[in-house]
Enzyme design. Structure first.
Site, PDB file in Angstrom:
ATOM      1  N   ASP A  66     183.934 -61.104  18.370  1.00  9.43           N
ATOM      2  CA  ASP A  66     182.217 -61.644  18.544  1.00  9.43           C
ATOM      3  C   ASP A  66     181.911 -60.902  19.816  1.00  9.43           C
ATOM      4  O   ASP A  66     180.739 -60.189  19.782  1.00  9.43           O
ATOM      5  CB  ASP A  66     182.446 -63.089  18.774  1.00  9.43           C
TER       6      ASP A  66
ATOM      7  N   LYS B 106     194.496 -62.500   8.500  1.00 11.85           N
ATOM      8  CA  LYS B 106     195.433 -62.018   7.361  1.00 11.85           C
ATOM      9  C   LYS B 106     196.872 -62.056   7.987  1.00 11.85           C
ATOM     10  O   LYS B 106     197.808 -62.367   7.001  1.00 11.85           O
ATOM     11  CB  LYS B 106     194.945 -60.656   6.903  1.00 11.85           C
TER      12      LYS B 106
ATOM     13  N   ARG C 186     164.769 -57.508  12.452  1.00 16.07           N
ATOM     14  CA  ARG C 186     165.571 -58.129  13.741  1.00 16.07           C
ATOM     15  C   ARG C 186     167.111 -58.678  13.404  1.00 16.07           C
ATOM     16  O   ARG C 186     167.802 -58.869  14.160  1.00 16.07           O
ATOM     17  CB  ARG C 186     164.887 -59.529  14.246  1.00 16.07           C
ATOM     18  N   LYS C 187     167.221 -58.360  12.137  1.00 16.41           N
ATOM     19  CA  LYS C 187     168.669 -58.767  11.857  1.00 16.41           C
ATOM     20  C   LYS C 187     169.689 -57.473  11.639  1.00 16.41           C
ATOM     21  O   LYS C 187     169.306 -56.493  11.087  1.00 16.41           O
ATOM     22  CB  LYS C 187     168.689 -59.381  10.341  1.00 16.41           C
TER      23      LYS C 187
END
Ligand SMILES: CCCCCCCC(=O)SCCNC(=O)CCNC(=O)[C@H](O)C(C)(C)COP(=O)(O)OP(=O)(O)OC[C@H]1O[C@@H](n2cnc3c(N)ncnc32)[C@H](O)[C@@H]1OP(=O)(O)O
Length: 251
Positions: free
Chosen positions: A172, A196, A217-218
């Protein structure tokens, strides 16, 4: 005369600081090696002070004694790639500046915690080698980020293995820097991660993140976590980051 004395004192203070830093690094390395020894159960009381006092002067993304040979090797490989300008090394200062600017611009009602209460961002709060050790590289043309990551013993989930929360934290953080560098200040709207294979504590992994699509904006991104030799795929993730709406954000 007084100037000479002042200079001598400054040099000796510098020497003791450097020596202290070196001893702390060695202690952290020894603690990490101790924790990685087979069959050893590592009680928390043996950790010593696990928090690190943060100094904005120091670049924690540079190699330190807790880094394994694999991590050093990859780091130097990427530094070489930076020489032709295709990749750029992201220093600690740049990461902190991005965070600081984002909070100044968007969260005017949120008071930053005092340095004494809270040393730094989550990934930098552990002593060398005990938590997150990493360095990041950015490729502007390809809209990619690479994070070289070695997770320490305080990030343990199952015995000897990295906690999934620590893995997704690092993924992240890496792609958040990528999306912010691509379109401006963004926050994670979602991140879907598939684990995995488990990652052994102390091993070096490579997080690759890339921008797949931008819609106003994405920013849609995908990422993967591989072993240093690229033979093992540990995790994959897809995510959405949304550029902060500066007029709207108040908290
Ligand atoms: C520099 C590095 C610092 C390190 C930080 C590491 C990264 C992090 O941990 S961030 C912390 C975790 N994330 C958060 O706390 C974010 C909390 N959420 C929010 O603040 C808001 O929901 C936020 C900013 C994501 C979006 O809010 P807002 O700006 O009001 O956008 P909003 O108008 O609702 O939506 C914009 C678009 O995104 C879409 N969208 C928003 N959230 C989602 C979602 N979860 N899933 C799918 N689509 C979404 C909306 O549908 C909308 O799409 P469209 O324009 O097509 O209609």
């Amino acid at each position: 005369m007084r100037e000479g004395l002042r200079a001598t004192l400054a040099v000796s203070a510098g020497f003791w600081c450097a020596l202290g830093e070196m001893l702390r690094s060695c202690a952290a390395r020894l603690r990490m090696l101790g924790a990685l020894r087979k069959d050893e159960h590592w009680p928390a009381r043996n950790l010593g002070p696990a928090l690190r006092w943060f100094s904005s002067e120091k670049d924690f993304c540079l190699p330190n004694p807790s880094w394994s040979e694999d991590l050093r090797h990859l780091f130097h490989q990427f530094m070489k790639k930076c020489e032709d300008g295709s990749w750029t090394y992201i220093s600690e200062k740049e990461m902190l500046d991005l965070q600081k600017k984002a909070s100044e611009l968007s969260f005017q009602n949120v008071k930053p915690m005092k340095k004494k209460q809270f040393p730094s961002t989550l990934t930098r709060n552990f002593q060398e080698g005990l938590g997150f050790e990493y360095a990041m590289f950015y490729n502007k043309d390809e809209r990619r980020i690479v994070c070289l990551f070695q997770g320490g013993p305080l990030l343990q989930g199952f015995p000897g293995l990295l906690h999934g929360g620590a893995i997704v934290t690092m993924v992240d953080y890496s792609i958040s820097i990528l999306s912010t560098k691509t379109i401006g200040f963004t926050m994670t709207a979602y991140i879907n991660i598939t684990y995995k294979r488990p990652i052994p504590i102390g091993s070096v992994v490579v997080i690759n993140g890339q921008v797949d699509k931008i819609e106003e904006r994405k920013v849609f991104l995908s990422s993967s976590v591989h072993s240093a030799d690229e033979k093992t795929l540990y995790s994959e993730a897809t995510s959405l980051f949304v550029q902060l709406n500066l007029e709207k954000s108040e908290t």
